[in-house]
Design an enzyme around this catalytic site. Structure first.
Site, mmCIF file in Angstrom:
data_model
loop_
_atom_site.group_PDB
_atom_site.id
_atom_site.type_symbol
_atom_site.label_atom_id
_atom_site.label_comp_id
_atom_site.label_asym_id
_atom_site.label_seq_id
_atom_site.Cartn_x
_atom_site.Cartn_y
_atom_site.Cartn_z
ATOM 1 N N ASP A 103 0.842 -1.192 0.000
ATOM 2 C CA ASP A 103 0.000 0.000 0.000
ATOM 3 C C ASP A 103 0.883 1.251 0.000
ATOM 4 O O ASP A 103 1.870 1.318 0.742
ATOM 5 C CB ASP A 103 -0.919 0.001 1.226
ATOM 6 C CG ASP A 103 -2.100 0.936 1.043
ATOM 7 O OD1 ASP A 103 -2.406 1.326 -0.111
ATOM 8 O OD2 ASP A 103 -2.732 1.286 2.056
ATOM 9 N N HIS A 110 -3.791 14.028 1.273
ATOM 10 C CA HIS A 110 -3.931 13.106 2.408
ATOM 11 C C HIS A 110 -2.686 13.165 3.296
ATOM 12 O O HIS A 110 -2.799 13.306 4.529
ATOM 13 C CB HIS A 110 -4.160 11.681 1.912
ATOM 14 C CG HIS A 110 -4.154 10.649 3.005
ATOM 15 N ND1 HIS A 110 -5.148 10.569 3.953
ATOM 16 C CD2 HIS A 110 -3.257 9.675 3.317
ATOM 17 C CE1 HIS A 110 -4.867 9.580 4.796
ATOM 18 N NE2 HIS A 110 -3.733 9.026 4.429
ATOM 19 N N GLU A 176 -10.097 3.803 4.446
ATOM 20 C CA GLU A 176 -9.292 4.590 3.521
ATOM 21 C C GLU A 176 -9.772 4.239 2.117
ATOM 22 O O GLU A 176 -9.732 3.074 1.708
ATOM 23 C CB GLU A 176 -7.794 4.294 3.691
ATOM 24 C CG GLU A 176 -7.279 4.778 5.044
ATOM 25 C CD GLU A 176 -5.758 4.747 5.172
ATOM 26 O OE1 GLU A 176 -5.101 4.032 4.399
ATOM 27 O OE2 GLU A 176 -5.240 5.456 6.069
ATOM 28 N N GLU A 178 -9.405 3.965 -1.657
ATOM 29 C CA GLU A 178 -8.229 3.849 -2.520
ATOM 30 C C GLU A 178 -8.591 3.119 -3.814
ATOM 31 O O GLU A 178 -9.615 2.447 -3.906
ATOM 32 C CB GLU A 178 -7.124 3.024 -1.817
ATOM 33 C CG GLU A 178 -6.769 3.530 -0.425
ATOM 34 C CD GLU A 178 -5.496 2.898 0.135
ATOM 35 O OE1 GLU A 178 -4.717 2.303 -0.641
ATOM 36 O OE2 GLU A 178 -5.292 3.015 1.358
ATOM 37 N N ASP A 210 -8.958 0.283 2.687
ATOM 38 C CA ASP A 210 -7.908 -0.096 3.633
ATOM 39 C C ASP A 210 -8.395 0.247 5.043
ATOM 40 O O ASP A 210 -8.089 1.298 5.587
ATOM 41 C CB ASP A 210 -6.623 0.664 3.267
ATOM 42 C CG ASP A 210 -5.509 0.439 4.263
ATOM 43 O OD1 ASP A 210 -5.534 -0.590 4.965
ATOM 44 O OD2 ASP A 210 -4.611 1.309 4.344
ATOM 45 N N ARG A 214 -7.142 3.483 13.969
ATOM 46 C CA ARG A 214 -6.222 4.603 14.203
ATOM 47 C C ARG A 214 -5.562 4.576 15.574
ATOM 48 O O ARG A 214 -4.424 5.020 15.730
ATOM 49 C CB ARG A 214 -6.976 5.936 14.038
ATOM 50 C CG ARG A 214 -7.578 6.157 12.685
ATOM 51 C CD ARG A 214 -6.539 6.136 11.585
ATOM 52 N NE ARG A 214 -7.155 6.341 10.278
ATOM 53 C CZ ARG A 214 -6.537 6.093 9.126
ATOM 54 N NH1 ARG A 214 -5.292 5.608 9.123
ATOM 55 N NH2 ARG A 214 -7.153 6.291 7.986
ATOM 56 N N GLN A 217 -2.917 1.856 15.414
ATOM 57 C CA GLN A 217 -1.879 2.351 14.503
ATOM 58 C C GLN A 217 -0.995 3.414 15.171
ATOM 59 O O GLN A 217 0.230 3.381 15.068
ATOM 60 C CB GLN A 217 -2.563 2.929 13.252
ATOM 61 C CG GLN A 217 -1.595 3.431 12.182
ATOM 62 C CD GLN A 217 -2.344 4.118 11.033
ATOM 63 O OE1 GLN A 217 -3.576 4.174 11.006
ATOM 64 N NE2 GLN A 217 -1.591 4.637 10.087
ATOM 65 N N LYS A 230 -3.677 -2.214 10.543
ATOM 66 C CA LYS A 230 -4.114 -2.312 9.147
ATOM 67 C C LYS A 230 -4.385 -3.749 8.708
ATOM 68 O O LYS A 230 -5.176 -3.978 7.797
ATOM 69 C CB LYS A 230 -3.000 -1.774 8.237
ATOM 70 C CG LYS A 230 -2.618 -0.327 8.454
ATOM 71 C CD LYS A 230 -3.533 0.569 7.673
ATOM 72 C CE LYS A 230 -2.981 1.983 7.610
ATOM 73 N NZ LYS A 230 -3.858 2.848 6.803
ATOM 74 N N THR A 234 -8.612 -5.864 4.491
ATOM 75 C CA THR A 234 -8.611 -4.910 3.381
ATOM 76 C C THR A 234 -9.643 -5.426 2.392
ATOM 77 O O THR A 234 -9.567 -6.584 1.977
ATOM 78 C CB THR A 234 -7.223 -4.869 2.690
ATOM 79 O OG1 THR A 234 -6.222 -4.575 3.669
ATOM 80 C CG2 THR A 234 -7.193 -3.818 1.593
ATOM 81 N N GLU A 335 -9.479 12.250 8.477
ATOM 82 C CA GLU A 335 -9.429 13.613 7.941
ATOM 83 C C GLU A 335 -10.789 14.307 8.037
ATOM 84 O O GLU A 335 -10.865 15.491 8.365
ATOM 85 C CB GLU A 335 -8.969 13.585 6.485
ATOM 86 C CG GLU A 335 -7.546 13.114 6.303
ATOM 87 C CD GLU A 335 -7.305 12.696 4.869
ATOM 88 O OE1 GLU A 335 -6.889 13.532 4.062
ATOM 89 O OE2 GLU A 335 -7.560 11.509 4.546
#
Ligand code: CA
Length: 382
Positions: A103, A110, A176, A178, A210, A214, A217, A230, A234, A335
């Site tokens: 990834d 971002h 996420e 993507e 993904d 948080r 992480q 993570k 996925t 975000e």
């Protein structure tokens, strides 16, 4: 019919129908059993390419065969309804066995937002970011098809910079949005794949979520990068759009400064004008534009192999979270809620920072006249 799945699209996948596993193309609101169609209208390609058990043999066959299969399909489907099964009679499956999963982190917006959230007093971009496509190797075995339930991950987290680590279900489960790039043709260990050889190796694209915890992480990622925050899941969309269907939406990159090193240069650096939507419980919360990405998929492939690492059929690499310059274009809840400090509102009046149990997230996308297959997942309690 304007479903986004016309003759100009024809993505590939694997479905089951009445207990039988089928390598298929999607055409309008049907799936086409490729082996059955070839039996009634010979394709001219080696039948084993379409025989399954998944897309692996087709992926490995390379660009000439991909083009032959596509033109055979376009000609045959225009004049025959053989081999077609209504979409609502099948279940989609994992379209290919993921070999290695990588990834990237290719969105300037971002990376800048994340830098501002986590390091508010420092330069948002780290010194390497504009020189190379930053990435990491992920967990191929937990890449799952759309519709697979996502059990809330658990692990270590630290409540604050001065707190003691605690164990439990993630309290900051995120997405996420993507694109994923699916590698067909392998490469030789020790030899770099040049950026202009992208289309010799990459078969097509999928939408990718993904899922990211948080809190896990944030505690674990220094100094070696993403790990258990993570690797629990996925999700990818079940229909792989071939690059040939995206020719008309190729779009120049926004611009790179400084000029990248030679191995990352191509004659016409380009991404794709693909417009995504992130939908939480039916509310569109974001519209990330892929055309805003800083690094192109060809550059990411060149970087992935420049040290001599080889490609395998079924390798998958993600673009990294797609975020545009506007608030409504951010591809993660991190975000959208600015690190969990600014809740956003769904259409039913409820608010979110991160995902609650029972929440359903769908990522969908259009590219000109085509609609990419969507990727969906629902959070199940731990
Ligand atoms: Ca990611």
């Amino acid at each position: 019919m304007t479903t986004g799945f016309g003759l100009d699209h024809l993505p590939y996948g694997v479905v089951t129908h009445q207990g039988r596993r089928i390598v298929a193309a999607r055409f309008e609101d049907t799936v086409v059993d490729l082996a059955a169609l070839a039996a009634s209208a010979p394709s001219g390609v080696d039948p084993s390419v379409l025989a399954g058990p998944d897309l692996g043999p087709l992926l490995a066959a390379g660009p000439r065969v991909w083009a032959d299969v596509r033109s055979w399909l376009q000609e045959t489907l225009a004049g025959s309804s053989a081999g077609r099964i209504p979409l609502d009679e099948v279940e989609v499956r994992m379209p290919f066995a993921v070999a290695d999963y990588v990834d990237f982190y290719a969105s300037l917006h971002h990376a800048s937002n994340v830098g501002r959230i986590f390091r508010p007093d420092a330069e948002p971009l780290l010194p390497n970011w504009r020189h190379l496509p930053v990435g990491y190797h992920g967990r191929a075995g937990t890449v799952v098809p759309s519709g697979t339930p996502i059990v809330r991950p658990q692990g270590q987290r630290r409540p604050g910079p001065d707190g003691q680590p605690a164990f439990g279900p993630s309290q900051a489960l995120d997405i996420e949005a993507e694109l994923g790039f699916v590698v067909g043709v392998p490469s030789t260990m020790g030899q770099a794949v040049k950026a202009d050889a992208f289309a010799d190796h990459v078969f097509g694209v999928t939408l990718l979520n993904d899922w990211s915890a948080r809190d896990i992480q944030a505690w674990e990622y220094v100094p070696l990068g993403p790990f258990l925050g993570k690797s629990f899941a996925t999700s990818i969309s079940p229909w792989i759009t071939p690059l040939a269907a995206l020719t008309d939406v190729r779009a120049p990159l926004p611009g790179q400064d400084p000029e990248p090193l030679d191995y990352l240069r191509v004659a016409e650096p380009a991404g794709y004008a693909i417009d995504l939507e992130v939908v939480v419980n039916g509310s569109v919360v974001s519209r990330p534009p892929y055309a805003s990405m800083y690094w192109s998929p060809a550059q990411m492939l060149a970087h992935l192999t420049v040290n001599g690492a080889s490609l395998r059929t079924g390798d998958l690499y993600g673009s990294g979270t797609i975020s545009g310059p506007e608030v409504g274009q951010r591809g993660s809840l991190l975000e959208l809620s600015w690190g969990g400090t600014e809740p956003f509102t769904l259409d039913d009046g409820s608010t979110r920072t991160y995902l609650q149990d029972g929440d359903t997230v769908i990522i969908r996308a259009t590219a000109g006249s085509i609609t990419l297959g969507e990727v969906e997942g629902t959070i199940h309690p731990r």
